[in-house]
Design a protein around this motif. Structure first.
Motif, PDB file in Angstrom:
ATOM      1  N   ALA A 204       0.830  -1.204   0.000  1.00  0.00           N
ATOM      2  CA  ALA A 204       0.000   0.000   0.000  1.00  0.00           C
ATOM      3  C   ALA A 204       0.864   1.253   0.000  1.00  0.00           C
ATOM      4  N   CYS A 205       1.983   1.212   0.715  1.00  0.00           N
ATOM      5  CA  CYS A 205       2.904   2.351   0.711  1.00  0.00           C
ATOM      6  C   CYS A 205       3.474   2.602  -0.686  1.00  0.00           C
ATOM      7  N   HIS A 206       3.604   1.537  -1.469  1.00  0.00           N
ATOM      8  CA  HIS A 206       4.060   1.730  -2.846  1.00  0.00           C
ATOM      9  C   HIS A 206       3.043   2.536  -3.634  1.00  0.00           C
ATOM     10  N   ASN A 207       1.745   2.348  -3.373  1.00  0.00           N
ATOM     11  CA  ASN A 207       0.735   3.199  -3.997  1.00  0.00           C
ATOM     12  C   ASN A 207       0.948   4.660  -3.619  1.00  0.00           C
ATOM     13  N   VAL A 208       1.237   4.909  -2.353  1.00  0.00           N
ATOM     14  CA  VAL A 208       1.482   6.277  -1.896  1.00  0.00           C
ATOM     15  C   VAL A 208       2.715   6.839  -2.590  1.00  0.00           C
ATOM     16  N   TRP A 209       3.753   6.026  -2.689  1.00  0.00           N
ATOM     17  CA  TRP A 209       4.986   6.470  -3.349  1.00  0.00           C
ATOM     18  C   TRP A 209       4.727   6.829  -4.811  1.00  0.00           C
ATOM     19  N   LEU A 210       3.913   6.015  -5.499  1.00  0.00           N
ATOM     20  CA  LEU A 210       3.569   6.347  -6.882  1.00  0.00           C
ATOM     21  C   LEU A 210       2.834   7.680  -6.955  1.00  0.00           C
ATOM     22  N   GLY A 211       1.939   7.934  -5.982  1.00  0.00           N
ATOM     23  CA  GLY A 211       1.261   9.224  -5.948  1.00  0.00           C
ATOM     24  C   GLY A 211       2.238  10.365  -5.776  1.00  0.00           C
ATOM     25  N   TYR A 212       3.212  10.179  -4.900  1.00  0.00           N
ATOM     26  CA  TYR A 212       4.245  11.203  -4.732  1.00  0.00           C
ATOM     27  C   TYR A 212       5.041  11.400  -6.006  1.00  0.00           C
ATOM     28  N   ARG A 213       5.498  10.326  -6.601  1.00  0.00           N
ATOM     29  CA  ARG A 213       6.359  10.440  -7.788  1.00  0.00           C
ATOM     30  C   ARG A 213       5.627  11.095  -8.958  1.00  0.00           C
ATOM     31  N   HIS A 214       4.330  10.893  -9.059  1.00  0.00           N
ATOM     32  CA  HIS A 214       3.582  11.471 -10.179  1.00  0.00           C
ATOM     33  C   HIS A 214       3.186  12.922  -9.939  1.00  0.00           C
ATOM     34  N   THR A 215       3.249  13.359  -8.682  1.00  0.00           N
ATOM     35  CA  THR A 215       2.909  14.756  -8.372  1.00  0.00           C
ATOM     36  C   THR A 215       4.101  15.537  -7.855  1.00  0.00           C
ATOM     37  N   MET A 216       5.093  14.849  -7.317  1.00  0.00           N
ATOM     38  CA  MET A 216       6.254  15.449  -6.649  1.00  0.00           C
ATOM     39  C   MET A 216       5.818  16.374  -5.520  1.00  0.00           C
ATOM     40  N   ASP A 217       4.709  16.012  -4.889  1.00  0.00           N
ATOM     41  CA  ASP A 217       4.195  16.751  -3.740  1.00  0.00           C
ATOM     42  C   ASP A 217       4.938  16.275  -2.495  1.00  0.00           C
ATOM     43  N   LYS A 218       5.822  17.093  -1.967  1.00  0.00           N
ATOM     44  CA  LYS A 218       6.682  16.675  -0.861  1.00  0.00           C
ATOM     45  C   LYS A 218       5.920  16.452   0.434  1.00  0.00           C
ATOM     46  N   LYS A 219       4.713  16.990   0.534  1.00  0.00           N
ATOM     47  CA  LYS A 219       3.916  16.735   1.733  1.00  0.00           C
ATOM     48  C   LYS A 219       3.489  15.273   1.797  1.00  0.00           C
ATOM     49  N   ILE A 220       3.267  14.653   0.648  1.00  0.00           N
ATOM     50  CA  ILE A 220       2.967  13.217   0.643  1.00  0.00           C
ATOM     51  C   ILE A 220       4.146  12.456   1.224  1.00  0.00           C
ATOM     52  N   LEU A 221       5.333  12.877   0.849  1.00  0.00           N
ATOM     53  CA  LEU A 221       6.552  12.214   1.311  1.00  0.00           C
ATOM     54  C   LEU A 221       6.733  12.379   2.813  1.00  0.00           C
ATOM     55  N   SER A 222       6.628  13.620   3.286  1.00  0.00           N
ATOM     56  CA  SER A 222       6.936  13.905   4.684  1.00  0.00           C
ATOM     57  C   SER A 222       5.811  13.544   5.638  1.00  0.00           C
ATOM     58  N   ASP A 223       4.557  13.749   5.213  1.00  0.00           N
ATOM     59  CA  ASP A 223       3.431  13.577   6.132  1.00  0.00           C
ATOM     60  C   ASP A 223       2.854  12.172   6.136  1.00  0.00           C
ATOM     61  N   VAL A 224       3.046  11.433   5.053  1.00  0.00           N
ATOM     62  CA  VAL A 224       2.404  10.116   4.947  1.00  0.00           C
ATOM     63  C   VAL A 224       3.433   9.013   4.713  1.00  0.00           C
ATOM     64  N   LEU A 225       4.148   9.089   3.625  1.00  0.00           N
ATOM     65  CA  LEU A 225       4.984   7.963   3.227  1.00  0.00           C
ATOM     66  C   LEU A 225       6.109   7.683   4.217  1.00  0.00           C
ATOM     67  N   PHE A 226       6.896   8.689   4.552  1.00  0.00           N
ATOM     68  CA  PHE A 226       8.076   8.439   5.382  1.00  0.00           C
ATOM     69  C   PHE A 226       7.707   7.895   6.765  1.00  0.00           C
ATOM     70  N   PRO A 227       6.784   8.513   7.493  1.00  0.00           N
ATOM     71  CA  PRO A 227       6.492   7.976   8.830  1.00  0.00           C
ATOM     72  C   PRO A 227       5.847   6.598   8.814  1.00  0.00           C
ATOM     73  N   ILE A 228       4.961   6.340   7.850  1.00  0.00           N
ATOM     74  CA  ILE A 228       4.274   5.049   7.831  1.00  0.00           C
ATOM     75  C   ILE A 228       5.175   3.957   7.272  1.00  0.00           C
ATOM     76  N   LEU A 229       5.897   4.253   6.212  1.00  0.00           N
ATOM     77  CA  LEU A 229       6.803   3.261   5.641  1.00  0.00           C
ATOM     78  C   LEU A 229       7.893   2.885   6.635  1.00  0.00           C
ATOM     79  N   THR A 230       8.365   3.853   7.413  1.00  0.00           N
ATOM     80  CA  THR A 230       9.391   3.564   8.418  1.00  0.00           C
ATOM     81  C   THR A 230       8.923   2.474   9.375  1.00  0.00           C
ATOM     82  N   LYS A 231       7.702   2.605   9.870  1.00  0.00           N
ATOM     83  CA  LYS A 231       7.204   1.636  10.848  1.00  0.00           C
ATOM     84  C   LYS A 231       6.799   0.322  10.185  1.00  0.00           C
ATOM     85  N   ALA A 232       6.409   0.367   8.919  1.00  0.00           N
ATOM     86  CA  ALA A 232       6.113  -0.869   8.198  1.00  0.00           C
ATOM     87  C   ALA A 232       7.389  -1.677   7.975  1.00  0.00           C
ATOM     88  N   VAL A 233       8.484  -0.997   7.619  1.00  0.00           N
ATOM     89  CA  VAL A 233       9.764  -1.678   7.444  1.00  0.00           C
ATOM     90  C   VAL A 233      10.290  -2.170   8.791  1.00  0.00           C
TER      91      VAL A 233
END
Length: 698
Positions: free
Chosen positions: A355-384
Motif C-alpha cells: 500500500a505504501c508503494h501506492n502512496v509512493w507512486l502518488g508522490y512520484r507522479h505529483t512530486m508533492d513533498k507533503k505526501i513524502l513527509s506527512d504520509v509515506l516516510f512515517p508510515i513506511l518507516t514503521k512498516a519496514v
C-alpha cells in the motif's frame, strides 16, 4: 454505454455513484417494475469484536422501485459517461416514460426526472452481513428498519446494535424524485440528516443541480485523453475512468470489493481487501492524471492510529505498523492481526508495504513533498521496522526471513514476495534519508531464490501450478527493482514471466491485466494486447469468472472491482511509462494500432505528456513540467528531430542513447517533432480500425 435490452442484475446494469452513494438499475420483481439497488461506501456495521468482514461488514441498504402502469416491453437507455447521467425511455403495455437519473456529484443524492405515469417506492433489506465464512453462531442481524414520514418525506430508519445507524429518505414532487442515504455512528442523527438532504435537493431547480453535477464530471474527463483505433479497448478504458471516479475520491472511503454498489447475488466480500485488491485498483489514477481520486494516501494518513492495532500485540511497541485483511475503511480488522514471520499463520505482513508503494507512486507522479513527509516516510518507516525485526543473520552472513506465506500459493522461508517489498521499502527510505540500519538491511538482504524457470516463490519452493497472483514477480512489476532497461536482468525477467504465463488455468481477471502490463514493460506489444483482449473479449477466466456486460467482473459469482481497473492500467502501460527516471512514449503499441493520440497523461517526475502517432510512427511529443524535475525523454521519433518550447523557440538538449535530456524548468513545455515540421499539438480521437459494439446491452 447503451441498453436496448432490459438488464437483469448487477453484472449487466447501468451504474451511478460519486464515491459514496451507488445506484444500479435493472429488472424488478414484477414485469412492470424497475429495481434501483442502493448502496453506500460508508454504511457498515460497528461490532469490532468480530473480524472485519463480519463485525465491520458493509451492510445492505435496500432498493428503490419504479413501477409503471403496464408491463415493460422495451428499453432504450444511455449511460452518458461524460455527464455521469442515465437517460432513456421505458416502453410498456400501457404507454411509455422517459427519464434522466444521476447521483449528484457533491450532494450524494440520487435525483431523477421522470415524464410518465410512474410510482416510486422503497424496500429495505435486512441489516446483516452477507458473509458466511467464519460467521459466528451467535451473530444476529441488526434490528429491522422503521418506516415513517416527516414533512412529506418518506424514510426507512435502520438502527445498529452498536449505536447510530443509517436512514434512506425519499420524496416525489412534480415528476422529480430525490433519495438520500445518511449514516452516522455513534451519533443518531441519520434520519434528520437524510430528510434534510432530500428537502434541500428538491428545493433547487433540477437544471441547476444537473449543471453543478456536469461541471465536475466534464472537468474530470477533460484532464486527460487516450484514443486508440481499437474502440473496444478505448471504450473500456473510458468506462474504467468513469468507474474509478464513481467508486472513490480522496475524501471518500478506499475502494472495497463492491465499490459503492451492492451485488444482490455474490456478495461475500464484504470489506476492504488489502492483500492485492486495493493495491492494483489505484495505479490507474496516476497515469490518467486523477490524483483527486487517491483515497489510499488519505486513508493511511487519516487512520494511521489504527495501523498499530493490526500488529500482533506482542510487537505493539509504538514503532511497528501493518495492515491485516479483510479490514474496514478505517483500517480496522477487528480482533485479527497480521501474521508473525516464522509463526503460523504468517501471512499479510506485506500488505502495508505494498500500500505504501501506492502512496509512493502518488508522490512520484505529483512530486508533492507533503505526501513524502506527512504520509509515506512515517508510515513506511514503521512498516519496514515490523518486517526488519524478524530478519535473521544466516551462516552466509546474509539476512534471511523466517517462513511467511506467498499470497494464495505456499509458505516458504525467504519468500520472494516479502523480500521484494522489504528491499523496495528500505531503498525508498534511503532515498529520503540515510540510515545505517536500513543501509545494512539493503546490503545484506538475501537475494531471491532462483531455479531453471527463473525466480522461485521462496527458498526451495518453485512455481509448479497455475498461480493467479503475481506475488513472486513484484520485484519486476510493479516495484520495478529489476527492469527490462537492465540488459543483465532480461534473461531472468523473461524466464520468470514466461513460466508464469505458461500456466493460466487458475488465473483471475487481474492476472491478464498484470500479464499485459508486464509484457508492455518488456517491450512485447503484441503479447500485451493479446492478454488484454482475452479479458476484454469476455472469455471465461479460471472457474466461473468473467468480465460482465457493463465492465464489472464476476469471480465465483462475486463482484470484484479490481480486475477491470487493473486492465485499465494495462492500457496506460502501452501509452506511457516512466520508471527509472525515463519518460517513454508509446513504448508498447501494437502494430495493429497505426494511430494513437494521448493528452495530459501524467508520469513520474510530475510531467504531463501529449503525443500523436499516425501511419505506425510517432509524429510528435509534448511534455509539460509541473515540478522542474530532470527530463529524460525516450520519444520514439525516428530520424532527425526538432526540440522547441511552446512558443516555437529551440531548446537545448543532450542525446542519451535512444533518449534525449531536456533541462525543463517548472511550468515549461517542450515539443519534440520530426525535423522541419511544426505539428498541431491538439488531441484527437483516432479513426477506428474495425467495428465493435458498445458496452452495456446494445
Amino acid at each position: 454505454m447503451e441498453w436496448r435490452q432490459l438488464p437483469k442484475n448487477w453484472g449487466d446494469s447501468p451504474f451511478l455513484a460519486n464515491g459514496f452513494l451507488g445506484v444500479q438499475v435493472y429488472a424488478g420483481r414484477t414485469p412492470n417494475e424497475l429495481k434501483l439497488m442502493l448502496s453506500h461506501s460508508e454504511v457498515q456495521d460497528q461490532r469490532e469484536h468480530w473480524e472485519a468482514a463480519v463485525g465491520l461488514s458493509r451492510l445492505p441498504i435496500g432498493y428503490l422501485t419504479l413501477a409503471f402502469a403496464g408491463a415493460i416491453t422495451a428499453v432504450d437507455w444511455t449511460l452518458d459517461l461524460w455527464n455521469a447521467e442515465l437517460t432513456g425511455s421505458v416502453t410498456t403495455t400501457q404507454g411509455s416514460a422517459t427519464f434522466t437519473m444521476l447521483v449528484h456529484n457533491s450532494r450524494s443524492t440520487f435525483l431523477a426526472n421522470v415524464k410518465g405515469d410512474v410510482t416510486w417506492g422503497f424496500q429495505p433489506l435486512q441489516s446483516a452481513t452477507t458473509r458466511t465464512i467464519r460467521k459466528p453462531p451467535e451473530y444476529t442481524a441488526n434490528p429491522d428498519a422503521t418506516l415513517g414520514a416527516a414533512n412529506g418525506v418518506s424514510y426507512a430508519a435502520q438502527p445498529l446494535h452498536a449505536g447510530g445507524g443509517y436512514t434512506t429518505a425519499w420524496q416525489t414532487r412534480n415528476g422529480r424524485f430525490a433519495a438520500h442515504v445518511a449514516y452516522t455512528h455513534p451519533a443518531d442523527t441519520h434520519t434528520s440528516d437524510a430528510i434534510r438532504e432530500v428537502r434541500q435537493a428538491l428545493s433547487i431547480p433540477f437544471e441547476v443541480l444537473t449543471l453543478q453535477h456536469r461541471r465536475w464530471w466534464n472537468a474530470y474527463f477533460s484532464k486527460s485523453l487516450v484514443s486508440v483505433p481499437d474502440k473496444l479497448v478505448q471504450r473500456f478504458y473510458w468506462a474504467q475512468l468513469y468507474k474509478m471516479a464513481a467508486a472513490t475520491r480522496n475524501d471518500a472511503p478506499v475502494i472495497s470489493e463492491w465499490g459503492p454498489w451492492f451485488p444482490e447475488q455474490g456478495n461475500s466480500w464484504t470489506a476492504v481487501w488489502w492483500n492485492l485488491n486495493v493495491q492494483i485498483s489505484y495505479p490507474l489514477i496516476n497515469g490518467s492524471n486523477h490524483h483527486e481520486l487517491d483515497a489510499v494516501t488519505t486513508t493511511l494518513k487519516r487512520f494511521e492510529h489504527h495501523l498499530e492495532l493490526n500488529v500482533n500485540p506482542a510487537y505493539r511497541d509504538g514503532n511497528s505498523y501493518a495492515i491485516c485483511h479483510p479490514g474496514d475503511r478505517t483500517l480496522r480488522s477487528g480482533p485479527r492481526y497480521c501474521g508473525v514471520p516464522g509463526v503460523a499463520p504468517n501471512d499479510h505482513t506485506g500488505n502495508l508495504l505494498w500500500a505504501c508503494h501506492n502512496v509512493w507512486l502518488g508522490y512520484r507522479h505529483t512530486m508533492d513533498k507533503k505526501i513524502l513527509s506527512d504520509v509515506l516516510f512515517p508510515i513506511l518507516t514503521k512498516a519496514v521496522n515490523y518486517y526488519a525485526r524478524f530478519l535473521v543473520e544466516g551462516a552466509d552472513g546474509k539476512l534471511h526471513l523466517p517462513e511467511t506465506r506467498s499470497p494464495e500459493y505456499a509458505n516458504a522461508t525467504d519468500t520472494t514476495y516479502d523480500l521484494s517489498l522489504i528491499r523496495w521499502g528500505v531503498r525508498t527510505l534511503l532515498s529520503i534519508e540515510e540510515n545505517a540500519r536500513w543501509r545494512d538491511v539493503l546490503n545484506r538482504l538475501v537475494p531471491y531464490s532462483q531455479g531453471p524457470n527463473g525466480v522461485l516463490i521462496g527458498k526451495d519452493v518453485s512455481l509448479n501450478d497455475s498461480h493467479r497472483h503475481f506475488s513472486h514477480m513484484l520485484w519486476f512489476y510493479p516495484l520495478r527493482e529489476l527492469t527490462w532497461d537492465m540488459p543483465e536482468h532480461r534473461e531472468l525477467i523473461a524466464k520468470t514471466f514466461d513460466h508464469w504465463v505458461s500456466r493460466q488455468g487458475a488465473w483471475a481477471g487481474y492476472s491478464y491485466g498484470a500479464a499485459s502490463a508486464m509484457a508492455s514493460a518488456m517491450g512485447r506489444p503484441e503479447e500485451a494486447l493479446s492478454f488484454l483482449r482475452y479479458f476484454l473479449d469476455r472469455k471465461q477466466v479460471g472457474t466461473n469468472a468473467v468480465l460482465t456486460e457493463n465492465t464489472f467482473y464476476r469471480e465465483g459469482g462475486n463482484l470484484a472491482i479490481e480486475s477491470p481497473l487493473m486492465s485499465g492500467q494495462a492500457v496506460l502501460e502501452m501509452m506511457v511509462q516512466s520508471h527509472n527516471d525515463v519518460v517513454r512514449v508509446f513504448p508498447s503499441v501494437s502494430s495493429t494500432w497505426a494511430d494513437a493520440s494521448i493528452s495530459s497523461l501524467r508520469t513520474q517526475g510530475a510531467f504531463l505528456v501529449d503525443a500523436s502517432r499516425s501511419s505506425g510512427r510517432t509524429d510528435w511529443v509534448q511534455v509539460h513540467s509541473e515540478a522542474g524535475s530532470p527530463l529524460v525523454l525516450d520519444h520514439g521519433i525516428t530520424g532527425e528531430i526538432d526540440v522547441r518550447d511552446s512558443w516555437g523557440r529551440r531548446l537545448d538538449y543532450k542525446t542519451r542513447g535512444s533518449a534525449i535530456e531536456i533541462p525543463l524548468r517548472r511550468g515549461q513545455s517542450a515539443v519534440v517533432s520530426r525535423r522541419g515540421t511544426r505539428p498541431n499539438v491538439s488531441a484527437r480521437d483516432v479513426t477506428a480500425n474495425g467495428s465493435s459494439a458498445r458496452w452495456g446491452l446494445p
